[in-house]
Design an enzyme around this catalytic site. Sequence first.
Site: not given
Ligand code: OXD
Ligand code: MN
Length: 599
Positions: A83, A211-213, A220, A240, A262, A264-266, A268, A289, A377-378, A503, A505
């Site tokens: 982004r 790119y995605g976002g 977003k 978010h 972004s 930070c493990g959402k 997972n 997300d 990478s996504r 896990g 967490n």
């Molecule tokens: C971000 C995403 O960048 O979800 O937050 O791709």
């Molecule tokens: Mn996000």
Amino acid sequence: MPPPRFPTSGIRIMTTKLPALKEWVDQIAELTQPDSVHWCNGGSAEYHRLIAEMIETGTLSALNDNGYPNCYLHLSNPNDVARVEHLTFVCTPEQEDAGPNNNWMSPDEAHAKMDALFDGAMRGRTMYVIPYCMGPIDSPYSRCGVEITDSPYVVINMEMMTRMGGDALARIEREGTFVKGLHSTGDLDPERRFIVHFPEELSIQSFGSGYGGNALLGKKCHALRIASHQARTEGWLAEHMLLMGIESPDGETHYIACAFPSACGKTNLAMLIPPHSMPGWKIWTLGDDIAWLHLDEDGVLRAINPESGYFGVVPGTNEKTNKNAFDMIHHNTIFTNVARTADNKPWWEGKKIGEPAYDWQGREYDAANGPAAHPNSRFTAAATNNPSYSKLADAPEGVPISAIVFGGRRKELAPLVYEAKDWQHGVFVGASVASETTAAMVGEVGVVRRDPMAMKPFCGYNFGDYWSHWLSFPKRTSKLPGIFHVNWFRQDEDGKFIWPGFGENLRVLRWIIDRVEGRVEARETPIGFLPNAEDIDTSELDIDAATIRKLTTINPVTWAEEMDAIGEYLETFGDRTPQALLDEQQRIKSELDAVDWPR
Ligand code: OXD
Ligand code: MN
């Protein structure tokens, strides 16, 4: 085999009966001059035809069917992999309404700039018209949009990420309103790249990035920036946040919504596999997300996930860190900017199996060129690919929320978990979230920045007004959920993470649920309620008592400094900063300064 799909009516759409939509599409075709216009129906034939065309043009390549059936790889232009917050604008008539948290351009200037960029931009290309619905197709909480794009890669991603096609179009025609998103990859020149939002016009224009976002405009741009503006005027919240259900062995399920910045493990956390020491616990994923939160008639805060797929960070995903995600991306997945093995399987740092032969730029792998897979990478996968997918993700009424959890990536300072004293204090906790930056956005990685409610890049209006909106909820209900803060990322002096994360967490989420249910005591401190060390279950973990104590205590001196920094940050919003947040800051600061608070 077609990818798993949400049901659509399967009608082939050539145009629309809604004059406002038809006129807009005609006007964009006139401006951008495409060779042809294709109305997307979201069918699997369309999906596979686009895949075949992209393989033909080299935009996609098929991965090894043996192990990765229906999986494809897209390699972006190396200048277009994240982004671009510095090129993202909110265009309100008054700059003050966009706030210091957004880049601003006047609507007139932005329209002139974007019209010039889009002029003739689709010559030689197909213009795709994508009607989509954010949220379950029959939910009163869902909102629709139409994205026009010249990128078939965007179409196949939107197919996974949104409910797109005939049913969405039927809803748009019924409602008569929709968010207008216009996108072109242009020539991918970073000098001619802009992502602009017109909240008052419910429209988005994005040029020069695939790119995605920046390009999947339902995500977003619509579901956060435009939706946060709509949510403020209509009395709800667009956040978010991941959304998950936690089922205990006695069959009690709590739903929580967690806002982390972004990468930070959402994803997972939303797909977590319970640790061995917690048999009988189950996790149900609703979203990874974005969450839209509404008060229902009984004053209960309910949430839906507006998306229908995941656009997740790949590096680090393996059988141990996240087996659900690892299994999920072994079929029907689009990979973007990962590396490849010699036998044409996707590869990334932390995969733990195989080795790279080609890097994310398609070059022969050479360690001297840096990581094989891009750190941002996504994968794109439909939510139904997820082994822990919750059927309630499709429920029109959403799920009731027991707790809202904020968090950030902080190597020091923030304890493993704490609970806000009440909603107002919780809004202060959310407003003061800070986190180390990641590769999800262009810029330096690892720098601490304030990221209120993890919405710094996504709030479509002035943060001061956004906090006031959050603070208005207790006037409308007495049934609001508890608010918590977590930090999975504390490090020791050698830079080693001191909490195992992933896990494990769930042990912390269990404490959160016990607090919500009033089943566990906690220590009151100026920053909130902290767990007693013995109440965080550490059975089967290699973690000593001193570490757990460190994770569950705070240093009043560094926290007093943090409060000063938060105070300075809040002041940057001038008279838009709600007094209630300044009061919270003062209260906490003076309690920290007092000598006799319990440590
Ligand atoms: C971000 C995403 O960048 O979800 O937050 O791709
Ligand atoms: Mn996000």
